[in-house]
Scaffold this active site. Structure first.
Site, PDB file in Angstrom:
ATOM      1  N   ASP A 129       0.820  -1.212   0.000  1.00 29.29           N
ATOM      2  CA  ASP A 129       0.000   0.000   0.000  1.00 29.29           C
ATOM      3  C   ASP A 129       0.855   1.263   0.000  1.00 29.29           C
ATOM      4  O   ASP A 129       0.368   2.346   0.326  1.00 29.29           O
ATOM      5  CB  ASP A 129      -0.908   0.016   1.236  1.00 29.29           C
ATOM      6  CG  ASP A 129      -2.317  -0.452   0.901  1.00 29.29           C
ATOM      7  OD1 ASP A 129      -2.538  -0.873  -0.240  1.00 29.29           O
ATOM      8  OD2 ASP A 129      -3.197  -0.398   1.788  1.00 29.29           O
ATOM      9  N   ASP A 175       2.821  -9.369   9.237  1.00 28.95           N
ATOM     10  CA  ASP A 175       3.121  -7.955   9.009  1.00 28.95           C
ATOM     11  C   ASP A 175       4.529  -7.808   8.453  1.00 28.95           C
ATOM     12  O   ASP A 175       5.345  -8.738   8.505  1.00 28.95           O
ATOM     13  CB  ASP A 175       2.975  -7.174  10.314  1.00 28.95           C
ATOM     14  CG  ASP A 175       1.511  -6.887  10.639  1.00 28.95           C
ATOM     15  OD1 ASP A 175       0.653  -7.134   9.772  1.00 28.95           O
ATOM     16  OD2 ASP A 175       1.228  -6.428  11.766  1.00 28.95           O
ATOM     17  N   ASP A 182       7.249  -6.459   9.386  1.00 26.17           N
ATOM     18  CA  ASP A 182       8.442  -6.632  10.219  1.00 26.17           C
ATOM     19  C   ASP A 182       8.515  -8.013  10.853  1.00 26.17           C
ATOM     20  O   ASP A 182       9.378  -8.255  11.702  1.00 26.17           O
ATOM     21  CB  ASP A 182       8.479  -5.570  11.319  1.00 26.17           C
ATOM     22  CG  ASP A 182       7.267  -5.635  12.231  1.00 26.17           C
ATOM     23  OD1 ASP A 182       6.156  -5.830  11.706  1.00 26.17           O
ATOM     24  OD2 ASP A 182       7.426  -5.494  13.455  1.00 26.17           O
ATOM     25  N   ASP A 239      -8.274  -6.904  13.177  1.00 22.26           N
ATOM     26  CA  ASP A 239      -7.942  -8.245  13.661  1.00 22.26           C
ATOM     27  C   ASP A 239      -8.873  -8.670  14.787  1.00 22.26           C
ATOM     28  O   ASP A 239      -9.369  -9.806  14.812  1.00 22.26           O
ATOM     29  CB  ASP A 239      -6.485  -8.296  14.118  1.00 22.26           C
ATOM     30  CG  ASP A 239      -6.097  -7.098  14.975  1.00 22.26           C
ATOM     31  OD1 ASP A 239      -6.988  -6.293  15.330  1.00 22.26           O
ATOM     32  OD2 ASP A 239      -4.901  -6.963  15.284  1.00 22.26           O
TER      33      ASP A 239
END
Length: 690
Positions: free
Chosen positions: A272, A331, A333, A425
């Protein structure tokens, strides 16, 4: 240099003060003493009969003096280092105040469209309390030095002048102010005890799990002798990211190296990013792995609607998703170990009611600074106690948004990803629970990630994490009441999951310790017991730190910092509950890319580990990016946070008032809590940019 004489060196030509010669090694930071014996010592210490020493080398007064002097020198060095640190801290605080860079509410207002009047109204009363507390402190100081120690029975006596005004204030305070404060105090104490009991029960549940060695096990284990006969369903792996050029290489490399049949999993890089350079770098990285045979695709949305939830929703609309049974989410990281899928996916076999398998997080930078150490304590308790206990006894917990595997059918049955809150989530987890799906938490399966290293990034993350649940509670409450699940499950969702842990906890933490406690110093008729101020919070902090015993030295900073963060959490909770503009604020947590070059090389394909082209991570490019990021960091500045500074002044003022009235433990708590707010308000915790 002439030999020493006298008491330290011995008399010339005599043995009156003769002792064992010593060599002093000044090795920083530790010093040691080595004994050296002279030839004369050896001759005198040998017996003719047995050749044994008479007494051997023994410590004498001279050696003991050296030891004491060195100990004193070391203590002085410690004091000097502490003084130097204090001076450096004071200098940093002075520069922050001189720079005058505050937390810039205007930027947030422009981004969210929230009215400045609405945003500032909530904390206006803190400033009012600060002004009133300073005035009351001045009055109390005058009363203390003038001896206006009026007993309750003497208040009705006629007096004149300033003493009369002070007596009138005491009567008004005891009659009208104290009852309201005492009622609010008692209500917060009751909420505090309920929440403490909930935490104690969770810890007992975790202790029971460890004693009984309860561990989720897959119903059907893969065949170790014949890997081809194992359980290898089709798995879709998604990596949502946005302008995260610090970590994209290691996350893509880690996912592409998952130990799973290549034909049975596909990687979606969901980018994104609105930075053209970052888009190009990520697209090139994906192309490199494609050339090496990895099944990986790059997706970029032009319109970034719905943030992460919109990104995931868009990816699930692809036509090829119907060929996959499960989806794993990481994600940007997060770096899963190669056996991640082999340790999570088998739990789904022959367990059709299972919708989610969640792994815990591990952290590469937990020892980076004080802020990351304190975060580590919190998250260890969250995974070790909260997630594990809820997973074992309730088959339900909040999805952490990453490092988890979902059954795609469960996502579709629950309505899919929705952009209505900032906690997509938790939203999907609650809706899946209402539809009867069960969850499993694997405490022994870890996925590596990193913690926010600056207070600014951590503050924004916590705001999102605490405003979103209140948005979700407003939206889900009618569905929870109407659904057909068991009554105890409804009660758990409403009273424990949302009200107690998401609303009551930040409410009483802020109200009790940041507002009521300083007020009771100026209104002593309203009492707050010592066990509420000290003993119960200390016990709760001890329980929180048990999952990470090596962090025990940080128990007091942890207690103070949690109370300090209650300002941000309470503000976020109010914003989400009443749908204020800041409730919809979404800021991607800043990453630093803490993985080492060795980690990146280990993730590269075997045939290219000695090359710097192809799909291997480009270490030169990483070094250049890190250098550029350091240059950018020099342009940034630590900020001053006005709300925390206002509260620090309020608490320190109350501490001074407590000292006048000899309030005991209240004074020390207010003093150290006020200092904690001061350090956070000046942004002296976490990463120091400039």
């Amino acid at each position: 240099m002439a030999p020493w004489s006298g008491l330290w060196g011995g008399k010339a030509g005599g043995d009156a003060y003769r002792g064992t010669p010593v060599v002093v090694k000044m090795e920083n930071p530790n010093w040691s003493i080595s004994e050296i014996s002279s030839p004369e010592d050896d001759d005198e210490d040998i017996l003719a009969a047995g050749g044994r020493r008479k007494g051997g080398r023994t410590k004498n007064a001279k050696q003991i003096r050296w030891v004491l002097l060195l100990k004193a020198h070391r203590a002085a060095g410690c004091l000097a280092s502490l003084a130097s640190a204090a001076v450096a801290l004071g200098g940093a605080a002075r520069r922050r105040v001189a720079a005058g860079r505050t937390d810039a509410e205007a930027g947030v207002v422009a981004a969210t469209g929230e009215s400045p009047v609405v945003r500032s109204r909530f904390y206006a009363f803190i400033k009012a309390f600060l002004v009133v507390s300073l005035l009351l402190l001045a009055v109390e100081v005058a009363a203390y030095f003038n001896g206006w120690n009026l007993a309750a029975s003497a208040l009705a006596l006629p007096v004149i002048g300033l003493e009369s005004l002070y007596a009138s204030w005491l009567r008004f305070r005891a009659t009208y102010v104290a009852p309201g404060i005492q009622f609010l105090t008692d209500a917060c104490v009751v909420l505090f005890l309920i929440q403490s009991a909930d935490r104690l029960i969770q810890c007992l549940g975790c202790f029971y799990i460890h004693i009984k060695r309860i561990k989720p096990k897959p119903l059907a284990l893969p065949d170790v002798e014949d890997p081809d006969a194992g359980y290898y369903p089709m798995v879709l792996v998604q990596i949502p990211m946005c302008n995260e050029k610090e970590v994209y290489q290691q996350s893509i490399a880690a996912v592409c190296n998952l130990d799973w049949p290549k034909s049975n999993f596909l990687v979606q890089v969901l980018d994104d990013s609105d930075d053209p350079l970052t888009q190009t770098l990520i697209r090139e990285e994906v192309a490199k792995w494609q050339q090496q045979g990895a099944r990986i695709v790059y997706r970029h949305r032009v319109l970034r609607d719905g943030y992460k939830a919109g990104n995931l929703k868009s990816a699930m609309s692809c036509s090829y998703v119907k060929d996959y049974e499960f989806v794993a989410i990481f994600d940007a990281d997060f770096q899963p170990h190669p056996d991640f899928l082999k340790r999570t996916v088998p739990h789904f076999k022959d367990n059709d009611e299972l919708g989610l398998v969640q792994a815990r997080w591990s952290f590469v930078n937990k020892d980076e600074n004080l802020l990351t150490r304190l975060q580590y304590i919190n998250l260890c308790f969250h995974f070790e106690v909260e997630q594990q206990v809820n997973g074992v006894f309730l088959n339900f917990f909040g999805f952490n948004g990453t490092a988890g595997v979902w059954r795609i059918k469960a996502l579709e049955d629950s309505g899919g990803w929705m952009e209505r809150t900032t906690v997509e989530d938790m939203d999907i987890a609650v809706r899946a629970h209402l539809h009867g799906w069960k969850f499993i938490f694997l405490n022994d399966v870890e996925c590596q990630c990193e913690l926010p290293e600056s207070y600014e990034a951590y503050r924004k993350q916590q705001h999102r994490w605490h405003s979103g649940p209140m948005q979700l509670f407003r939206l889900c409450l009618p569905d929870i009441i109407k659904c057909k699940i068991a009554f105890w499950k409804k009660a758990n969702l409403i009273f424990l999951f949302f009200l107690l842990r998401k609303l009551i906890l930040p409410f009483y933490s802020f109200t009790l310790f940041c507002i009521i406690l300083p007020m009771t110093m100026f209104v002593p008729e309203a009492e707050l017991p010592d066990w509420v101020v000290c003993y119960i919070p200390a016990l709760m902090s001890l329980l929180n730190i048990l999952p990470s015993p090596k962090s025990f030295p940080f128990i007091i900073p942890y207690l103070l910092f949690e109370n300090t963060m209650s300002v941000t959490k309470f503000n976020a909770m109010i914003s989400g509950l009443f749908q204020l503009g800041s409730a919809y604020e979404w800021v991607v947590t800043k990453k630093s890319g803490r993985s080492s070059e060795g980690d990146l090389i280990s993730l590269a394909p075997k045939e290219l580990k000695h090359l710097k082209t192809g799909s291997a991570p480009n270490l030169d490019a990483i070094a250049k990016e890190q250098l550029a990021s350091k240059k950018d960091a020099k342009k940034k500045h630590n900020r001053i946070y006005k709300k925390e500074l206002a509260l620090s002044m309020l608490l320190l003022t109350a501490a001074a008032r407590s000292l006048l009235s000899k309030q005991g433990i209240h004074f020390y708590f207010l003093l150290f809590q006020g200092i904690s707010f001061l350090l956070v308000g000046l942004d002296l915790i976490g990463e120091q940019v400039q």
